[in-house]
Design a protein around this motif. Structure first.
Motif, PDB file in Angstrom:
ATOM      1  N   SER A  44      13.256  10.631  50.358  1.00  0.00           N
ATOM      2  CA  SER A  44      14.095  11.349  51.332  1.00  0.00           C
ATOM      3  C   SER A  44      15.373  11.883  50.690  1.00  0.00           C
ATOM      4  O   SER A  44      15.963  12.842  51.174  1.00  0.00           O
ATOM      5  N   ILE A  45      15.808  11.254  49.612  1.00  0.00           N
ATOM      6  CA  ILE A  45      17.013  11.744  48.923  1.00  0.00           C
ATOM      7  C   ILE A  45      16.650  12.957  48.065  1.00  0.00           C
ATOM      8  O   ILE A  45      17.312  13.985  48.097  1.00  0.00           O
ATOM      9  N   SER A  58      21.101   6.340  56.174  1.00  0.00           N
ATOM     10  CA  SER A  58      20.835   7.619  55.473  1.00  0.00           C
ATOM     11  C   SER A  58      21.576   8.794  56.091  1.00  0.00           C
ATOM     12  O   SER A  58      21.029   9.888  56.188  1.00  0.00           O
ATOM     13  N   TYR A  88      20.482   4.452  42.676  1.00  0.00           N
ATOM     14  CA  TYR A  88      19.436   3.831  43.482  1.00  0.00           C
ATOM     15  C   TYR A  88      18.175   3.600  42.647  1.00  0.00           C
ATOM     16  O   TYR A  88      17.492   2.581  42.767  1.00  0.00           O
ATOM     17  N   PHE A 122      25.286   4.461  54.581  1.00  0.00           N
ATOM     18  CA  PHE A 122      24.277   4.383  53.529  1.00  0.00           C
ATOM     19  C   PHE A 122      22.947   3.894  54.091  1.00  0.00           C
ATOM     20  O   PHE A 122      21.889   4.457  53.839  1.00  0.00           O
ATOM     21  N   SER A 123      23.020   2.827  54.875  1.00  0.00           N
ATOM     22  CA  SER A 123      21.797   2.220  55.371  1.00  0.00           C
ATOM     23  C   SER A 123      21.062   3.142  56.343  1.00  0.00           C
ATOM     24  O   SER A 123      19.833   3.165  56.378  1.00  0.00           O
ATOM     25  N   SER A 141      13.026   6.463  55.396  1.00  0.00           N
ATOM     26  CA  SER A 141      14.243   6.850  54.687  1.00  0.00           C
ATOM     27  C   SER A 141      15.334   5.801  54.863  1.00  0.00           C
ATOM     28  O   SER A 141      15.967   5.366  53.910  1.00  0.00           O
ATOM     29  N   ALA A 142      15.545   5.389  56.106  1.00  0.00           N
ATOM     30  CA  ALA A 142      16.652   4.475  56.392  1.00  0.00           C
ATOM     31  C   ALA A 142      16.408   3.086  55.794  1.00  0.00           C
ATOM     32  O   ALA A 142      17.302   2.497  55.182  1.00  0.00           O
ATOM     33  N   THR A 188      20.341  14.114  54.611  1.00  0.00           N
ATOM     34  CA  THR A 188      18.955  13.651  54.647  1.00  0.00           C
ATOM     35  C   THR A 188      18.376  13.860  56.040  1.00  0.00           C
ATOM     36  O   THR A 188      17.271  14.390  56.206  1.00  0.00           O
ATOM     37  N   GLY A 219      15.363   0.552  53.240  1.00  0.00           N
ATOM     38  CA  GLY A 219      15.111   0.546  51.806  1.00  0.00           C
ATOM     39  C   GLY A 219      15.989  -0.489  51.128  1.00  0.00           C
ATOM     40  O   GLY A 219      16.333  -1.514  51.728  1.00  0.00           O
ATOM     41  N   LEU A 220      16.357  -0.193  49.905  1.00  0.00           N
ATOM     42  CA  LEU A 220      17.204  -1.125  49.166  1.00  0.00           C
ATOM     43  C   LEU A 220      18.554  -1.303  49.839  1.00  0.00           C
ATOM     44  O   LEU A 220      19.214  -2.319  49.661  1.00  0.00           O
ATOM     45  N   GLY A 221      18.963  -0.295  50.621  1.00  0.00           N
ATOM     46  CA  GLY A 221      20.224  -0.408  51.351  1.00  0.00           C
ATOM     47  C   GLY A 221      20.227  -1.625  52.258  1.00  0.00           C
ATOM     48  O   GLY A 221      21.250  -2.311  52.397  1.00  0.00           O
ATOM     49  N   ASN A 222      19.096  -1.912  52.873  1.00  0.00           N
ATOM     50  CA  ASN A 222      19.012  -3.064  53.774  1.00  0.00           C
ATOM     51  C   ASN A 222      18.807  -4.368  53.026  1.00  0.00           C
ATOM     52  O   ASN A 222      19.424  -5.378  53.325  1.00  0.00           O
TER      53      ASN A 222
HETATM   54  N1  TRP Z   1      19.132   4.462  53.618  1.00  0.00           N
HETATM   55  C1  TRP Z   1      18.391   4.193  52.425  1.00  0.00           C
HETATM   56  C2  TRP Z   1      18.422   2.695  52.203  1.00  0.00           C
HETATM   57  O1  TRP Z   1      18.970   1.979  52.988  1.00  0.00           O
HETATM   58  C3  TRP Z   1      18.901   4.962  51.241  1.00  0.00           C
HETATM   59  C4  TRP Z   1      19.027   6.411  51.528  1.00  0.00           C
HETATM   60  C5  TRP Z   1      18.041   7.297  51.744  1.00  0.00           C
HETATM   61  C6  TRP Z   1      20.219   7.108  51.717  1.00  0.00           C
HETATM   62  N2  TRP Z   1      18.561   8.522  52.038  1.00  0.00           N
HETATM   63  C7  TRP Z   1      19.895   8.433  52.018  1.00  0.00           C
HETATM   64  C8  TRP Z   1      21.528   6.702  51.654  1.00  0.00           C
HETATM   65  C9  TRP Z   1      20.882   9.338  52.280  1.00  0.00           C
HETATM   66  C10 TRP Z   1      22.516   7.630  51.919  1.00  0.00           C
HETATM   67  C11 TRP Z   1      22.203   8.924  52.253  1.00  0.00           C
HETATM   68  O2  TRP Z   1      17.899   2.208  51.238  1.00  0.00           O
END
Ligand code: TRP
Length: 453
Positions: A326-327, A232, A108, A229-230, A25-26, A237, A28-31
């Motif tokens: 996870s979202i 989650s 996303y 965000f990164s 979950s953590a 979540t 992903g595209l956030g990173n």
């Molecule tokens: N953390 C994920 C990422 O870095 C994105 C994500 C998944 C998310 N679940 C979340 C962001 C809940 C905010 C809240 O790509």
């Protein structure tokens, strides 16, 4: 335990399972997409430092708070608050979380769609022999279009829905366990290529030499939003996933490992992107397209670039998939548990309505790019409202809930698994949740408001 109040409740199969799912979950595209581009827009090193500070001081404790709420209540993000605080308005945190899920997944999935396009292009060997200018032009042509980006986005939502409808354990665990370590290895290899490019040094200085004269309060808020965000956190979540964690799992250790893994991937992404940004004279503040322009440049100049690029975009798509799952799970767990909807129906309803919203996000780069109510495109609004407002606000409220309402006794009982593990830092976590996190976030909010008016 779980079986008593809900005989069909799915759960993760022990330690590696939950870590894999939460890391999935953590990470992903956030990173790999968002971290480099917001770091580039906010001046580099100083931003990186603030981000790291927020991850350690706020992000990790709030993640633990979310796990503890979810596992205690054995419910979804909204139902957890209803169960732990019946008749009280705390469930509004869950309402905010559902709204945030919609907004986040809507934009996303746009970017996730782009990764599928790039996987497709990589497989067709379309980066080889192209100049930097040609690669930029081809990205521009693709992402400002209508049908292609939409088709990929829809494809991605369908994939997400398929995994969700087959259930948490079978759906999520299996892939993450194997693929995340491979992704890490690949990012490492590409980083090495990037830092050995001629002219890479300037990128390293940009990333690691903090220049605080370049950051205002807005950048502080963006750093906070990026940390949330990164990881989650801030929208439930990790409450939802927490509810699938078995009692024998050590929550503080899990929160720590997930945060560390997520941060390592973000830092390595920075190391992969910025040296190349400067080596190819790309503008670090280029925005959401940054990595899609930079990465093909690196691959086109790398021995074995073809095969690396295919594997890389495949893994990036999968990393995005374990995050979108996870979202969507937040929404589906809510619909099925609180509104008694069948899991399949809930999945279709959730994915379809988010999909409609997602169309607006995707077309923000193309035919809707001049639709900018109050100065932002739909994409920018979805991103701004979720990452910079709802997640930090959610984090404050979750911290306050655990710190003041749930209280030390219950929190300690949960994070020690009823005394099974000895937790020596409960006091420190309580201090952070009661005071430090809410105050720090509130201060950032207030100053940002004053500063930007
Ligand atoms: N953390 C994920 C990422 O870095 C994105 C994500 C998944 C998310 N679940 C979340 C962001 C809940 C905010 C809240 O790509």
């Amino acid at each position: 335990m779980a079986k008593m109040n809900n005989p069909v409740r799915d759960s993760f199969s022990g330690r590696l399972g939950i870590i894999a799912a939460a890391v999935g979950s953590a990470v992903g595209l956030g990173n790999i997409w968002r971290f480099p581009y917001v770091t580039g827009e906010n001046g580099g090193g100083a931003f990186l430092l603030m981000y790291l500070l927020f991850v350690i001081a706020i992000g990790m404790p709030v993640m633990l708070a979310e796990f503890s709420v979810g596992r205690r209540a054995q419910r979804n993000a909204l139902g957890s608050f209803k169960k732990l605080a019946p008749g009280k308005p705390w469930y509004l945190i869950g309402v905010m979380g559902i709204v945030a899920s919609f907004l986040i997944l809507a934009f996303y999935s746009t970017i996730a769609g782009w990764t599928l396009e790039y996987l497709f292009q990589a497989a067709g060997n379309s980066f080889a022999g192209k100049s930097s200018a040609e690669l930029s032009a081809s990205f521009d042509q693709f992402h400002t279009g209508t049908f292609r980006p939409l088709i990929w986005q829809i494809a991605f939502m369908v994939l997400t829905a398929l995994i969700i409808s087959s259930g948490v354990k079978r759906g999520i665990e299996k892939y993450t366990k194997i693929l995340m370590p491979v992704l890490l290895l690949l990012i490492l290899i590409v980083s090495i290529r990037s830092v050995t490019l001629p002219g890479a040094g300037e990128g390293l200085r940009f990333l690691f030499r903090p220049d605080f004269s370049a950051v205002g309060w807005n950048s502080v808020l963006v750093a906070l939003g990026q940390a949330a965000f990164s990881l989650s956190i801030g929208m439930g979540t990790m409450i939802t996933y927490g509810s699938y964690i078995r009692k024998e799992t050590n929550l503080p250790v899990t929160a720590f490992q997930v945060s560390v893994a997520d941060t390592i991937i973000a830092m390595l992404s920075g190391l992969m992107i910025f040296p190349a940004v400067f080596a190819y004279s790309i503008d670090p503040a280029a925005g959401p397209g940054l990595v899609f322009v930079v990465l093909p440049n690196i691959f086109s100049m790398m021995p074995g670039g073809y095969i690396f690029s295919v594997i890389f975009f495949m893994l990036l798509s999968i990393a995005a998939l374990t995050s979108t799952v996870s979202i969507l799970e937040v929404v589906v767990a809510y619909l099925s548990e609180e509104l008694n909807m069948a899991r399949r129906t809930a999945t279709i309803l959730g994915a379809a309505s988010i999909g409609v919203l997602g169309i607006f996000a995707t077309l923000s780069f193309g035919m809707l790019d001049d639709v900018t109510p109050f100065g932002r495109t739909f994409f920018e609004w979805f991103d701004y409202i979720s990452a910079n407002l709802l997640l930090p606000l959610g984090a404050i409220l979750i911290a306050l809930f655990v710190g003041w309402f749930m209280g030390r006794k219950v929190f300690n009982d949960e994070i020690s698994s009823g005394g099974m593990f000895r937790v020596r830092v409960t006091g420190l976590f309580m201090f952070v949740l009661k005071f430090l996190a809410p105050l720090a976030i509130a201060i950032v909010f207030i100053y940002q408001l004053i500063g930007s008016s």
